[in-house]
Motif scaffolding. Sequence first.
Motif, PDB file in Angstrom:
ATOM      1  N   PRO A 189       0.820  -1.220   0.000  1.00 42.80           N
ATOM      2  CA  PRO A 189       0.000   0.000   0.000  1.00 42.80           C
ATOM      3  C   PRO A 189       0.858   1.276   0.000  1.00 42.80           C
ATOM      4  CG  PRO A 189      -0.760  -1.544   1.681  1.00 42.80           C
ATOM      5  CD  PRO A 189       0.538  -2.075   1.150  1.00 42.80           C
ATOM      6  N   TYR A 190       0.316   2.316  -0.600  1.00 42.61           N
ATOM      7  CA  TYR A 190       1.032   3.594  -0.720  1.00 42.61           C
ATOM      8  C   TYR A 190       1.561   4.082   0.627  1.00 42.61           C
ATOM      9  CZ  TYR A 190      -1.092   4.407  -5.385  1.00 42.61           C
ATOM     10  OH  TYR A 190      -1.487   4.334  -6.685  1.00 42.61           O
ATOM     11  N   ARG A 191       0.716   4.080   1.622  1.00 41.04           N
ATOM     12  CA  ARG A 191       1.112   4.602   2.942  1.00 41.04           C
ATOM     13  C   ARG A 191       2.270   3.784   3.511  1.00 41.04           C
ATOM     14  NH1 ARG A 191       0.711   9.277   4.810  1.00 41.04           N
ATOM     15  NH2 ARG A 191      -1.319   9.386   3.837  1.00 41.04           N
ATOM     16  N   SER A 192       2.248   2.485   3.336  1.00 39.39           N
ATOM     17  CA  SER A 192       3.345   1.637   3.818  1.00 39.39           C
ATOM     18  C   SER A 192       4.637   1.933   3.067  1.00 39.39           C
ATOM     19  CB  SER A 192       2.994   0.155   3.666  1.00 39.39           C
ATOM     20  OG  SER A 192       1.922  -0.187   4.491  1.00 39.39           O
ATOM     21  N   HIS A 217       5.409   4.798   1.740  1.00 42.48           N
ATOM     22  CA  HIS A 217       5.869   6.080   2.294  1.00 42.48           C
ATOM     23  C   HIS A 217       6.600   5.862   3.619  1.00 42.48           C
ATOM     24  CE1 HIS A 217       5.929  10.097   3.945  1.00 42.48           C
ATOM     25  NE2 HIS A 217       5.185   9.678   4.956  1.00 42.48           N
ATOM     26  N   GLU A 218       6.026   5.042   4.487  1.00 41.83           N
ATOM     27  CA  GLU A 218       6.640   4.800   5.800  1.00 41.83           C
ATOM     28  C   GLU A 218       7.979   4.069   5.671  1.00 41.83           C
ATOM     29  OE1 GLU A 218       3.465   2.802   7.851  1.00 41.83           O
ATOM     30  OE2 GLU A 218       2.311   4.669   8.069  1.00 41.83           O
ATOM     31  N   GLN A 219       8.073   3.140   4.720  1.00 41.37           N
ATOM     32  CA  GLN A 219       9.312   2.371   4.524  1.00 41.37           C
ATOM     33  C   GLN A 219      10.418   3.185   3.874  1.00 41.37           C
ATOM     34  OE1 GLN A 219       8.895  -1.434   2.502  1.00 41.37           O
ATOM     35  NE2 GLN A 219       6.840  -1.661   3.350  1.00 41.37           N
ATOM     36  N   THR A 220      10.035   4.049   2.938  1.00 37.68           N
ATOM     37  CA  THR A 220      11.043   4.718   2.109  1.00 37.68           C
ATOM     38  C   THR A 220      11.199   6.211   2.378  1.00 37.68           C
ATOM     39  OG1 THR A 220       9.459   5.251   0.362  1.00 37.68           O
ATOM     40  CG2 THR A 220      10.592   3.104   0.216  1.00 37.68           C
ATOM     41  N   GLY A 221      10.171   6.823   2.952  1.00 36.94           N
ATOM     42  CA  GLY A 221      10.184   8.275   3.117  1.00 36.94           C
ATOM     43  C   GLY A 221       9.764   9.018   1.861  1.00 36.94           C
ATOM     44  N   VAL A 222       9.455   8.292   0.794  1.00 37.91           N
ATOM     45  CA  VAL A 222       9.005   8.909  -0.458  1.00 37.91           C
ATOM     46  C   VAL A 222       7.567   9.365  -0.262  1.00 37.91           C
ATOM     47  CG1 VAL A 222       8.543   8.478  -2.899  1.00 37.91           C
ATOM     48  CG2 VAL A 222      10.575   7.488  -1.827  1.00 37.91           C
ATOM     49  N   SER A 223       7.254  10.564  -0.739  1.00 38.15           N
ATOM     50  CA  SER A 223       5.912  11.115  -0.535  1.00 38.15           C
ATOM     51  C   SER A 223       4.848  10.246  -1.190  1.00 38.15           C
ATOM     52  CB  SER A 223       5.823  12.537  -1.087  1.00 38.15           C
ATOM     53  OG  SER A 223       5.779  12.512  -2.501  1.00 38.15           O
ATOM     54  N   VAL A 224       3.673  10.263  -0.600  1.00 40.18           N
ATOM     55  CA  VAL A 224       2.539   9.513  -1.153  1.00 40.18           C
ATOM     56  C   VAL A 224       2.216  10.028  -2.558  1.00 40.18           C
ATOM     57  CG1 VAL A 224       0.099   8.933  -0.827  1.00 40.18           C
ATOM     58  CG2 VAL A 224       1.646   8.944   1.131  1.00 40.18           C
ATOM     59  N   THR A 225       2.405  11.311  -2.799  1.00 41.51           N
ATOM     60  CA  THR A 225       2.176  11.886  -4.125  1.00 41.51           C
ATOM     61  C   THR A 225       3.112  11.257  -5.161  1.00 41.51           C
ATOM     62  OG1 THR A 225       1.475  13.969  -3.142  1.00 41.51           O
ATOM     63  CG2 THR A 225       2.140  14.038  -5.451  1.00 41.51           C
ATOM     64  N   THR A 226       4.385  11.124  -4.805  1.00 44.24           N
ATOM     65  CA  THR A 226       5.349  10.502  -5.713  1.00 44.24           C
ATOM     66  C   THR A 226       5.020   9.028  -5.916  1.00 44.24           C
ATOM     67  OG1 THR A 226       7.089  12.080  -5.159  1.00 44.24           O
ATOM     68  CG2 THR A 226       7.806   9.957  -6.057  1.00 44.24           C
ATOM     69  N   VAL A 227       4.639   8.351  -4.848  1.00 43.20           N
ATOM     70  CA  VAL A 227       4.241   6.949  -4.968  1.00 43.20           C
ATOM     71  C   VAL A 227       3.082   6.832  -5.953  1.00 43.20           C
ATOM     72  CG1 VAL A 227       3.299   4.946  -3.745  1.00 43.20           C
ATOM     73  CG2 VAL A 227       5.067   6.346  -2.655  1.00 43.20           C
ATOM     74  N   GLY A 228       2.109   7.722  -5.846  1.00 42.07           N
ATOM     75  CA  GLY A 228       0.966   7.720  -6.756  1.00 42.07           C
ATOM     76  C   GLY A 228       1.374   7.986  -8.192  1.00 42.07           C
ATOM     77  N   ARG A 229       2.313   8.888  -8.378  1.00 45.53           N
ATOM     78  CA  ARG A 229       2.798   9.198  -9.733  1.00 45.53           C
ATOM     79  C   ARG A 229       3.452   7.982 -10.360  1.00 45.53           C
ATOM     80  NH1 ARG A 229       6.931  10.273 -12.822  1.00 45.53           N
ATOM     81  NH2 ARG A 229       6.894  11.967 -14.307  1.00 45.53           N
ATOM     82  N   VAL A 230       4.289   7.300  -9.581  1.00 45.63           N
ATOM     83  CA  VAL A 230       4.951   6.101 -10.095  1.00 45.63           C
ATOM     84  C   VAL A 230       3.906   5.021 -10.398  1.00 45.63           C
ATOM     85  CG1 VAL A 230       6.598   4.251  -9.552  1.00 45.63           C
ATOM     86  CG2 VAL A 230       7.133   6.625  -8.941  1.00 45.63           C
ATOM     87  N   ALA A 231       2.927   4.887  -9.530  1.00 45.14           N
ATOM     88  CA  ALA A 231       1.863   3.897  -9.745  1.00 45.14           C
ATOM     89  C   ALA A 231       1.113   4.178 -11.045  1.00 45.14           C
ATOM     90  CB  ALA A 231       0.905   3.881  -8.553  1.00 45.14           C
ATOM     91  N   ARG A 232       0.820   5.453 -11.308  1.00 45.75           N
ATOM     92  CA  ARG A 232       0.136   5.812 -12.557  1.00 45.75           C
ATOM     93  C   ARG A 232       0.984   5.428 -13.768  1.00 45.75           C
ATOM     94  NH1 ARG A 232      -1.103  10.076  -9.597  1.00 45.75           N
ATOM     95  NH2 ARG A 232       0.392  11.486 -10.565  1.00 45.75           N
ATOM     96  N   CYS A 233       2.283   5.660 -13.671  1.00 44.68           N
ATOM     97  CA  CYS A 233       3.168   5.274 -14.781  1.00 44.68           C
ATOM     98  C   CYS A 233       3.209   3.765 -14.949  1.00 44.68           C
ATOM     99  CB  CYS A 233       4.575   5.815 -14.544  1.00 44.68           C
ATOM    100  SG  CYS A 233       4.712   7.602 -14.744  1.00 44.68           S
ATOM    101  N   LEU A 234       3.202   3.035 -13.853  1.00 45.04           N
ATOM    102  CA  LEU A 234       3.178   1.570 -13.949  1.00 45.04           C
ATOM    103  C   LEU A 234       1.900   1.091 -14.628  1.00 45.04           C
ATOM    104  CD1 LEU A 234       4.645   0.479 -10.505  1.00 45.04           C
ATOM    105  CD2 LEU A 234       5.519  -0.186 -12.747  1.00 45.04           C
ATOM    106  N   ASP A 235       0.796   1.745 -14.297  1.00 50.07           N
ATOM    107  CA  ASP A 235      -0.502   1.320 -14.832  1.00 50.07           C
ATOM    108  C   ASP A 235      -0.790   1.853 -16.233  1.00 50.07           C
ATOM    109  OD1 ASP A 235      -0.992  -0.057 -12.488  1.00 50.07           O
ATOM    110  OD2 ASP A 235      -2.217   1.530 -11.601  1.00 50.07           O
ATOM    111  N   HIS A 236      -0.339   3.069 -16.525  1.00 46.90           N
ATOM    112  CA  HIS A 236      -0.753   3.725 -17.770  1.00 46.90           C
ATOM    113  C   HIS A 236       0.408   4.291 -18.584  1.00 46.90           C
ATOM    114  CE1 HIS A 236      -4.803   3.349 -16.259  1.00 46.90           C
ATOM    115  NE2 HIS A 236      -4.442   3.972 -15.157  1.00 46.90           N
ATOM    116  N   GLY A 237       1.634   4.018 -18.176  1.00 43.44           N
ATOM    117  CA  GLY A 237       2.794   4.582 -18.864  1.00 43.44           C
ATOM    118  C   GLY A 237       3.215   3.746 -20.063  1.00 43.44           C
ATOM    119  N   THR A 238       4.443   3.898 -20.455  1.00 42.64           N
ATOM    120  CA  THR A 238       4.965   3.237 -21.646  1.00 42.64           C
ATOM    121  C   THR A 238       5.556   1.860 -21.366  1.00 42.64           C
ATOM    122  OG1 THR A 238       7.116   4.284 -21.373  1.00 42.64           O
ATOM    123  CG2 THR A 238       5.486   5.443 -22.761  1.00 42.64           C
ATOM    124  N   GLY A 239       5.629   1.477 -20.099  1.00 41.10           N
ATOM    125  CA  GLY A 239       6.184   0.176 -19.742  1.00 41.10           C
ATOM    126  C   GLY A 239       7.656   0.212 -19.381  1.00 41.10           C
ATOM    127  N   GLY A 240       8.208   1.398 -19.304  1.00 44.69           N
ATOM    128  CA  GLY A 240       9.634   1.524 -19.004  1.00 44.69           C
ATOM    129  C   GLY A 240      10.020   1.005 -17.634  1.00 44.69           C
TER     130      GLY A 240
END
Length: 101
Positions: A61-64, A66-89
């Motif tokens: 989960p996003y919140r977990s 964030h807690e494990q890495t210190g990466v913002s939930v916003t950044t986690v969401g951005r990466v998730a969007r790229c995983l789901d809808h990006g180019t596959g990189g």
Amino acid sequence: MKRRETIERAEPATADLAQAFASLDDPHDVVDFLVDLCTPAELEALADRWAVVPLLVQGVPYRSIHEQTGVSVTTVGRVARCLDHGTGGYRAALRRHTAGS
């Protein structure tokens, strides 16, 4: 955008940068290139995004994340969007990284 279309549709400078990365075989050379190319903040942002990828693929989960890495939930969401809808990189890099480990 389909994966094969991305290099053709990329700006020439982006395509050239991609070719420069692809030409580097040694991870030490890649680190040297990244350190020369990026500011410390840019490099940290790239590393943060990459750290999130395997956790998202594992379904953490996003919140977990964030807690494990210190990466913002916003950044986690951005990466998730790229995983789901990006180019596959991210997925291609993760597959190759995992296969090479």
